[in-house]
Write a protein that holds these residues in place. Structure first.
Motif, PDB file in Angstrom:
ATOM      1  N   ALA A  42      41.062   7.221  -5.786  1.00  0.00           N
ATOM      2  CA  ALA A  42      41.939   6.067  -5.620  1.00  0.00           C
ATOM      3  C   ALA A  42      43.349   6.303  -6.151  1.00  0.00           C
ATOM      4  CB  ALA A  42      41.303   4.836  -6.258  1.00  0.00           C
ATOM      5  N   PRO A  43      43.550   6.883  -7.365  1.00  0.00           N
ATOM      6  CA  PRO A  43      44.930   7.063  -7.845  1.00  0.00           C
ATOM      7  C   PRO A  43      45.794   7.879  -6.896  1.00  0.00           C
ATOM      8  CG  PRO A  43      43.370   7.353  -9.640  1.00  0.00           C
ATOM      9  CD  PRO A  43      42.553   7.273  -8.388  1.00  0.00           C
ATOM     10  N   SER A 258      53.645  14.828 -14.172  1.00  0.00           N
ATOM     11  CA  SER A 258      53.262  15.177 -12.810  1.00  0.00           C
ATOM     12  C   SER A 258      52.119  16.182 -12.809  1.00  0.00           C
ATOM     13  CB  SER A 258      54.460  15.756 -12.054  1.00  0.00           C
ATOM     14  OG  SER A 258      55.432  14.761 -11.833  1.00  0.00           O
ATOM     15  N   PHE A 259      52.125  17.087 -13.785  1.00  0.00           N
ATOM     16  CA  PHE A 259      51.036  18.048 -13.905  1.00  0.00           C
ATOM     17  C   PHE A 259      49.702  17.330 -14.085  1.00  0.00           C
ATOM     18  CE2 PHE A 259      48.333  20.193 -17.077  1.00  0.00           C
ATOM     19  CZ  PHE A 259      47.928  21.283 -16.341  1.00  0.00           C
ATOM     20  N   LEU A 260      49.649  16.346 -14.981  1.00  0.00           N
ATOM     21  CA  LEU A 260      48.401  15.620 -15.202  1.00  0.00           C
ATOM     22  C   LEU A 260      47.982  14.845 -13.961  1.00  0.00           C
ATOM     23  CD1 LEU A 260      48.708  14.212 -18.835  1.00  0.00           C
ATOM     24  CD2 LEU A 260      47.109  15.929 -17.999  1.00  0.00           C
ATOM     25  N   ALA A 261      48.942  14.215 -13.299  1.00  0.00           N
ATOM     26  CA  ALA A 261      48.607  13.440 -12.104  1.00  0.00           C
ATOM     27  C   ALA A 261      48.056  14.331 -11.001  1.00  0.00           C
ATOM     28  CB  ALA A 261      49.841  12.682 -11.611  1.00  0.00           C
ATOM     29  N   GLU A 262      48.732  15.453 -10.753  1.00  0.00           N
ATOM     30  CA  GLU A 262      48.270  16.352  -9.699  1.00  0.00           C
ATOM     31  C   GLU A 262      46.959  17.030 -10.089  1.00  0.00           C
ATOM     32  OE1 GLU A 262      49.579  16.391  -6.849  1.00  0.00           O
ATOM     33  OE2 GLU A 262      51.383  15.248  -7.312  1.00  0.00           O
ATOM     34  N   ALA A 263      46.793  17.344 -11.366  1.00  0.00           N
ATOM     35  CA  ALA A 263      45.534  17.930 -11.812  1.00  0.00           C
ATOM     36  C   ALA A 263      44.383  16.961 -11.605  1.00  0.00           C
ATOM     37  CB  ALA A 263      45.637  18.330 -13.287  1.00  0.00           C
ATOM     38  N   SER A 264      44.634  15.679 -11.870  1.00  0.00           N
ATOM     39  CA  SER A 264      43.593  14.667 -11.657  1.00  0.00           C
ATOM     40  C   SER A 264      43.173  14.636 -10.203  1.00  0.00           C
ATOM     41  CB  SER A 264      44.110  13.288 -12.090  1.00  0.00           C
ATOM     42  OG  SER A 264      44.402  13.268 -13.468  1.00  0.00           O
ATOM     43  N   ASP A 265      44.144  14.649  -9.292  1.00  0.00           N
ATOM     44  CA  ASP A 265      43.824  14.648  -7.859  1.00  0.00           C
ATOM     45  C   ASP A 265      43.005  15.875  -7.485  1.00  0.00           C
ATOM     46  OD1 ASP A 265      45.046  12.299  -7.402  1.00  0.00           O
ATOM     47  OD2 ASP A 265      46.827  13.114  -6.433  1.00  0.00           O
ATOM     48  N   LEU A 266      43.435  17.030  -7.972  1.00  0.00           N
ATOM     49  CA  LEU A 266      42.772  18.274  -7.616  1.00  0.00           C
ATOM     50  C   LEU A 266      41.335  18.299  -8.118  1.00  0.00           C
ATOM     51  CD1 LEU A 266      43.156  21.106  -6.353  1.00  0.00           C
ATOM     52  CD2 LEU A 266      43.829  21.898  -8.617  1.00  0.00           C
TER      53      LEU A 266
END
Length: 686
Positions: A42-43, A258-266
């Motif tokens: 969802a995020p 941004s690193f944490l956000a993209e890592a969460s998606d990945l």
């Protein structure tokens, strides 16, 4: 006692700007909205919606967009990510996300969930028995937003944030605006602390780093965080004075959020725990550490799986080792396997020191610092993450905090992957139990089967069977239960054994359907009575007629085959099921049953059957509605007798080729994959 208010609002302001509760617009000129499943995806979907909305509104030149900067866009993506993450982790319901544009250029972001009894958390109070499974959370929102708040309504909770565009009209003088900006953190503390939402220490300590990081261009737009190293360092003339710690600070300021956000998606998109461990290594090395290792524990052995014997670990395995230099990986793995993480309190958060792996990294890596992070999700220890850097006395606090945030996301991803694996195993076992291990071979009849469940991870609503019934009789069935999942599995688990039992007791085709219909109705009545008794015992209101558990309707095509010297006699009946089609050797196609009522609907339904001869070369096709109702836009596969036309083109083919051709035509009918289960049975007289 006064009336209970229908709406309660808790507001936290960073400035004196008015806050607007969710759903109330102040000169609104555009709105984007999406409803998302409460899952780990969802995020990312919410960020994509906001990113697309900002791009469209800016391209249209809507009022206020001239005040926008890249900083505002980055802030909006971070805020919507944290609001939706809070809703997913702490509510677990569907999340409604709204992004509104006001004429001043101010953006309002709202996330609404359907679990209003649990307020969002900001990380200020953690008990010894609770492992935080979130990042900086509402501390980010408080630091980035002009104002934010929580609106409670019956059945829902909305967390909203207002982000003011630079240069937007606020009624403040530039001097006043500067004072307000400097006092943002204190303003958040005074208002939000009174609401019990976020602590002063959290905001004051984190506000500067959060603002700096979120005001810079999103790191993910510059380079792929999955595989690349950190951004290029400062120019050579500055390198000597900056050093590694300076590069750390520069990278944290440029792209940590941004690193944490993209890592969460990945990580959230992975359904295999070993792949999660592998991606973790690629995310950390060389960006945050020179090397890392991930141990995964076997949950089935419980929390006492760690052994106190030196070098011995029970139920834990070194799943992944990653090093910036590939030549060191194998030697590092051997050293780490000899000295695994020691037992520790799984409820204690934060890193602990881990022994340095000696000379495994060569002469240049003989000394350094290693830290171990426990991976805990849902109250269950899942493993340990170890990171290391050569030639330093200690990790910077910013790095340890960032890795701790990442480790929580890694733990959640591993927990989700394990849950998926458990569910997939259960579903596979259940599916095998609901279908025959093999279809029977019938003298003088060739058979072919196609079975494709739409949901590979759960029980299908379609089923089939072909079995000997004794006395030279064989019976077949193709059925479809309303719905999917466990409820459908219960009906299939009830219907298939009864079909076999009744057939072997020599009941005719109509009698089998009559008794199965009554069985489903009786089962539904018993379930409704049990639910009503449980509700009354719990002090609930009486159940009104029609409000209790409902039966699962079953469409069924059931038949009996009796081979004889001149061919095969077939008797069959269709209960609410697509009618079977008979293909002759000359290419003619006709339906060989009459439509009748679904099973489990009408109390006194009486079923009849049709009998005909399967002569040499005749082909009988039985399908579920996943074939007839296959869609392409507004059209269905069976529109205009499409299935009969497709079957007519199969004249002269044997049973296996007929089944494969119909399957292929169904798949090719639409551009997208089928959205329903497919089952078809072909019976052909030799």
């Amino acid at each position: 006692m006064g009336a209970i208010p229908t709406q309660r609002e808790t507001v936290s302001r960073a400035t004196g700007a008015p806050a607007h509760p969710a759903g109330v617009s102040a000169r609104e000129c555009a709105r984007a909205h999406v409803t998302l499943l409460g899952s780990s995806l969802a995020p990312g979907a919410a960020r994509e919606m906001v990113r697309a909305a900002l791009t469209d509104w800016s391209a249209l030149g809507l009022p206020g967009t001239r005040h926008w900067t890249e900083h505002l866009a980055a802030d909006a993506l971070v805020v919507v990510s944290e609001l939706v993450t809070n809703a997913v982790v702490h509510a677990g319901t569907d999340v409604e996300v709204v992004c509104r544009l006001e004429e001043t250029g101010t953006l309002v972001v709202e996330a609404t969930d359907h679990h209003p009894s649990r307020a969002p958390r900001s990380g200020d109070q953690e008990t010894p028995h609770e492992i935080p499974e979130y990042g900086r959370g509402l501390r980010l929102v408080a630091a980035l937003a002009e104002s934010w708040g929580i609106t409670y309504r019956p059945g829902t909770k909305t967390v909203w944030a207002r982000l003011r565009a630079a240069g937007a009209e606020t009624g403040e003088t530039p001097e006043a605006a500067g004072v307000t900006e400097a006092a943002d953190a204190a303003g958040v503390v005074s208002a939000a602390g009174a609401a019990g939402v976020v602590s002063a220490a959290d905001v004051v300590d984190g506000a500067d780093m959060v603002r700096t990081a979120a005001r810079i261009e999103a790191y993910g737009a510059e380079r792929d965080p999955r595989f690349s190293g950190p951004p290029a360092g400062p120019p050579p003339e500055r390198e000597a004075g900056t050093g590694r710690r300076g590069r750390d600070r520069e990278w944290l300021g440029r792209g940590a959020l941004s690193f944490l956000a993209e890592a969460s998606d990945l990580l959230a998109g992975q359904l295999d725990e070993d792949l999660v461990a592998s991606l973790t290594g690629q995310l950390i090395v060389p960006r945050l550490a020179d090397w890392c290792a991930v141990w995964l524990e076997d949950e089935s052995l419980g929390r006492g799986a760690w052994s106190d014997a030196p070098g011995a670990v029970v139920g834990a395995r070194l799943a992944r080792v990653w090093h910036a230099g590939e030549s060191h990986i194998e030697e590092l793995r051997r050293a780490l396997e000899k000295d695994p993480p020691r037992p520790r309190d799984p409820w204690r958060s934060g890193p602990v020191a881990h022994p340095w792996p000696g000379d495994a990294l060569g002469p240049d890596g003989a000394h350094g610092v290693a830290l171990a992070y426990r991976l805990v999700a849902g109250g269950r220890p899942l493993g340990t993450l170890v990171i290391g850097r050569s030639g330093i006395a200690g990790f910077p606090d910013e790095i340890t905090g960032l890795v701790e945030d990442l480790s929580r996301r890694v733990a959640l991803a591993i927990g989700a992957a394990r849950q998926y694996a458990r569910q997939a195993t259960i579903s596979a076992v259940l599916q095998r139990g609901l279908l025959p291990g093999a279809v029977a071979e019938i003298p003088g009849v060739r058979s072919a089967l196609v079975y494709e469940p739409c949901d590979k991870g759960g029980p299908s609503g379609d089923f089939y069977d072909l079995f000997p019934a004794g006395d030279g009789r064989w019976c077949f069935a193709v059925g479809d239960v309303q719905g999917k999942g466990p409820e459908a599995a219960v009906v299939i688990g009830l219907a298939r054994p009864w079909l076999r039992l009744l057939a072997r007791e020599e009941y005719g085709v109509p009698d089998v359907l009559d008794r199965l219909n009554q069985l489903l109705l009786d089962d539904a009545t018993e379930a409704a009575d049990a639910a009503a008794r449980a509700l009354v015992a719990a002090g609930g209101p009486p159940v009104a007629p029609g409000d209790g558990p409902q039966t699962r309707f079953l469409s069924l095509l059931y038949g009996e085959l009796v081979p004889h010297a001149g061919g095969v006699r077939c008797t069959l009946a269709s209960a609410g099921h697509p009618l079977p089609l008979l293909l002759g050797p000359d290419g003619t196609v006709r339906a060989v049953a009459e439509p009748q009522t679904l099973l489990g609907v009408v109390e006194d339904a009486t079923y009849t059957s049709e009998t005909f001869e399967l002569c040499s070369g005749d082909t009988l096709l039985c399908v579920t509605d996943g074939v007839t109702e296959r869609r392409s836009g507004s059209r269905q596969f069976d529109d205009g007798d499409g299935l009969a036309t497709a079957l007519a083109g199969c004249a002269g083919l044997d049973a296996g080729l007929v089944a494969e051709r119909i399957r292929r035509l169904v798949h090719e009918f639409g551009a997208r994959p089928p959205e329903d289960d497919l089952a078809l049975l072909v019976l052909q007289a030799e």
